[in-house]
Design a protein around this motif. Structure first.
Motif, short mmCIF file in Angstrom:
data_model
loop_
_atom_site.label_atom_id
_atom_site.label_comp_id
_atom_site.label_asym_id
_atom_site.label_seq_id
_atom_site.Cartn_x
_atom_site.Cartn_y
_atom_site.Cartn_z
N ARG A 1 36.94 38.05 39.22
CA ARG A 1 36.68 38.39 40.91
C ARG A 1 36.70 36.47 41.19
NH1 ARG A 1 38.75 38.74 44.98
NH2 ARG A 1 37.70 38.50 47.59
N GLU B 1 40.28 35.40 41.18
CA GLU B 1 41.62 35.71 41.40
C GLU B 1 40.97 34.88 42.85
OE1 GLU B 1 40.14 39.26 41.97
OE2 GLU B 1 41.07 40.68 41.04
N LEU B 2 40.01 34.71 42.94
CA LEU B 2 39.41 33.37 44.43
C LEU B 2 40.07 31.95 43.97
CD1 LEU B 2 35.39 34.76 44.71
CD2 LEU B 2 37.99 35.12 46.66
N ASP C 1 43.31 31.87 44.49
CA ASP C 1 44.07 31.71 46.55
C ASP C 1 43.62 30.79 47.55
OD1 ASP C 1 44.38 33.15 48.54
OD2 ASP C 1 42.86 34.86 49.08
N ASP C 2 43.95 30.65 47.72
CA ASP C 2 43.83 29.40 48.85
C ASP C 2 43.58 29.40 50.13
OD1 ASP C 2 45.07 27.31 47.31
OD2 ASP C 2 47.22 27.84 47.61
N LYS C 3 42.91 30.26 50.57
CA LYS C 3 43.08 30.72 51.32
C LYS C 3 40.82 30.13 51.79
CE LYS C 3 45.69 35.02 52.07
NZ LYS C 3 45.80 36.57 51.84
N SER D 1 38.44 32.39 50.94
CA SER D 1 38.27 33.04 49.82
C SER D 1 37.47 31.81 49.24
CB SER D 1 39.75 32.87 48.95
OG SER D 1 40.26 33.41 49.27
#
Length: 168
Positions: free
Chosen positions: A59, A62-63, A66-68, A71
């Motif tokens: 996880r 994955e985070l 992620d550019d959000k 996240s």
């Protein structure tokens, strides 16, 4: 763990253990502001916690990808959770002073220790299956090797472990 370069005859005459287990747990340590603190040893975690650390590692990976902004918050929360679980000897007031980079470093160190243990077990399984002679030894190939022989292996148990713990 290293693979001995003995012949099959040598192994039959002097059998080597496939796996070396210790029941006495020695916790690794880290230093924070000059003070030494213990962290969790991979040898003392349960099977369930081992699985959880694997899921958390995936996880985190994955985070990171992620550019959000949401996240980022989830990543900070998860790294804090993992680091707190690992930093068993670190008092709460000291842990609160750690930056996100410090907590990520604690998480990385523990993940590396966990991965090292898992790779050792994978090597023992390979030796038990009789494929030890084909395991890479880490030795450099000879200068006369062709480029086709220098290709890296893809996949396999160690690659799978690396992916499980966010090390690819």
């Amino acid at each position: 763990m290293t693979v001995p370069e003995n012949s099959a005859q040598d192994n039959a005459a002097n059998p080597q253990p496939l796996l070396d287990l210790e029941t006495l747990v020695t916790r690794p340590s880290i230093t924070i502001d000059g003070q030494v603190y213990e962290i969790l040893s991979p040898d003392e975690i349960s099977v369930l916690d081992s699985y959880r650390f694997g899921i958390w590692g995936q996880r985190i990976k994955e985070l990171f990808a992620d550019d959000k902004e949401a996240s980022e918050d989830a990543l900070k929360e998860l790294v804090d959770k993992v680091a707190r679980k690992v930093a068993v000897g670190v008092p709460d007031e000291v842990f609160a002073r750690l930056s996100g980079a410090h907590k990520m470093a604690i998480t990385d160190v523990f993940t590396g220790l966990l991965l090292r243990n898992r790779l050792g077990v994978a090597g023992a399984i390979a030796r038990a299956a009789g494929v030890a002679a084909n395991l890479p030894t880490g030795a450099m190939s000879s200068p006369g090797s062709s480029a086709s022989m220098a290709a890296t292996r893809s996949g396999g148990w160690s690659a799978r472990l690396s992916r499980m713990f966010g090390r690819s």
